[in-house]
Design an enzyme around this catalytic site. Structure first.
Site, mmCIF file in Angstrom:
data_model
loop_
_atom_site.group_PDB
_atom_site.id
_atom_site.type_symbol
_atom_site.label_atom_id
_atom_site.label_comp_id
_atom_site.label_asym_id
_atom_site.label_seq_id
_atom_site.Cartn_x
_atom_site.Cartn_y
_atom_site.Cartn_z
ATOM 1 N N PRO A 74 -4.725 -39.690 -48.380
ATOM 2 C CA PRO A 74 -3.979 -38.656 -47.650
ATOM 3 C C PRO A 74 -2.717 -38.150 -48.348
ATOM 4 O O PRO A 74 -1.597 -38.361 -47.876
ATOM 5 C CB PRO A 74 -3.642 -39.357 -46.332
ATOM 6 C CG PRO A 74 -3.507 -40.795 -46.718
ATOM 7 C CD PRO A 74 -4.530 -41.024 -47.794
ATOM 8 N N CYS A 75 -2.897 -37.440 -49.448
ATOM 9 C CA CYS A 75 -1.745 -36.860 -50.133
ATOM 10 C C CYS A 75 -1.075 -35.798 -49.258
ATOM 11 O O CYS A 75 0.090 -35.439 -49.494
ATOM 12 C CB CYS A 75 -2.141 -36.285 -51.488
ATOM 13 S SG CYS A 75 -3.475 -35.077 -51.444
#
Length: 355
Positions: free
Chosen positions: A317-318
């Site tokens: 989850p950047c």
């Protein structure tokens, strides 16, 4: 692509009636012909089940459709300058070509002028248009599950060279029995935020990206070269698993992604990605915080670059990493998607128990 049945039926009726109020509102991709049209196209109307509807021409191009020669959807809503028309024709003559400034000079076209005129009309640069056309061709067989030769014929080629060149430059040459290469399988996934492509084998997921992500083409090339791999259209148990998990994620019914993933990158990038996996749904972190967690407090810019190199969108989850001042910062899939994902997860309350 529009997935709401009510909207699709409304647009289909507009297409049947050639309703000019809808010109520029949607573009219709016709599966049987491989072209996309605007609402007032004079061609014979397709069946409802053979239509896909898109908000922009770029979306239709990335889905593998080419502009219809009857209604010329790229000319709407205004007549286009001769220069821009010629540029579109050049792409159709050689759709697998990668355009550079030097190519414009050879044609006696000033690159800056070309970019400005093209973007003024279409809201995207000529390079974006050419890339969307090229990527759409390469992704078409993935989207439809057809054999390459069928997709090549649908794309309008009399010979296989153009389509296969476009596909192989991005996905790698189809392997032969004598090749010692890894085989990976690419699958098309429709989501609420637009189509995505997954690349996997029977053990791991290697890539999950939005098909309109800038730089996706080079990202796929780097991956297959690093892994000595060729990519072909197909499904594996891993690609089916991530497809199912994504559906649950968008319905807020997934507690945690459990699809096995494989990182390829530098040790620094891997360290950043492992920290990203620790950020819980509904929470955000900052680039500064990540730098401290991997004991590289002065490497904030490098952290941002590693985030941008993440090849497993949403799973790693950047999008949960923001600037210290609370602003969103960049995102490979587009800042609007980043905002949507953060808002989606902030209200992620309807979580089903593990199966």
């Amino acid at each position: 692509m529009f997935n709401d049945e009510t909207i699709k039926k409304l647009y289909y009726q507009a297409l049947l009636e050639r309703d000019s109020k809808y010109d520029g509102i949607f573009f219709a991709g016709i599966k049987t012909t491989g072209v996309f049209c605007h609402a007032t196209c004079p061609a014979r109307k397709p069946k409802y089940e053979n239509c896909h509807f898109y908000e922009t021409a770029e979306e239709a191009l990335l889905a593998g459709f080419r502009p219809c020669k009857r209604c010329n959807p790229m000319s709407y809503p205004k007549e286009i300058p001769t220069l821009v028309h010629e540029m579109i024709e050049l792409v159709e003559e050689n759709p697998e070509k990668r355009w550079k400034d030097a190519d414009f000079s050879k044609l006696g076209i000033h690159a800056v002028t070309a970019r400005r005129q093209f973007k003024k009309i279409y809201g995207m640069t000529f390079v974006q248009y050419a890339r969307a056309r090229r990527m759409g061709m390469a992704l078409k067989s993935i989207r439809t599950g057809e054999k390459i030769i069928n997709a090549q014929l649908d794309a309008g080629y009399d010979s296989s060279s153009g389509f296969i060149d476009s596909f192989s430059k991005i996905m790698g040459n189809p392997p032969t029995k004598s090749d010692n290469v890894k085989i990976l399988y690419a699958n098309w996934l429709d989501t609420k935020l637009g189509p995505m492509v997954s690349i996997a084998d029977d053990e791991f997921l290697f890539l999950l990206e939005f098909v309109d992500r800038r730089g996706l083409e080079k990202e796929i090339e780097r991956m297959r070269k690093r892994l000595n791999a060729a990519v072909i259209p197909g499904n594996t148990r891993i690609s089916m698993k991530i497809d199912n998990e994504l559906k649950k994620y968008f319905e807020k019914k997934l507690e945690k992604f459990e699809t096995p993933i494989k990182f390829y990158g530098t040790n620094f990038q891997k360290a950043v990605w492992h920290e990203l996996l620790k950020i819980e749904i509904g929470k955000v972190s900052t680039y500064k915080d990540l730098a401290k967690l991997i004991n590289k407090p002065t490497s904030i810019r490098a952290i941002g670059n590693a985030n941008g190199a993440n090849q497993l969108s949403i799973i790693v989850p950047c999008h949960r990493v923001i600037q210290t001042d609370g602003t969103l910062g960049g995102y490979g899939g587009g800042v609007e998607r980043k905002k949507w994902l953060i808002d989606h997860e902030r209200n992620y309350n309807d979580i089903a128990p593990k199966e």
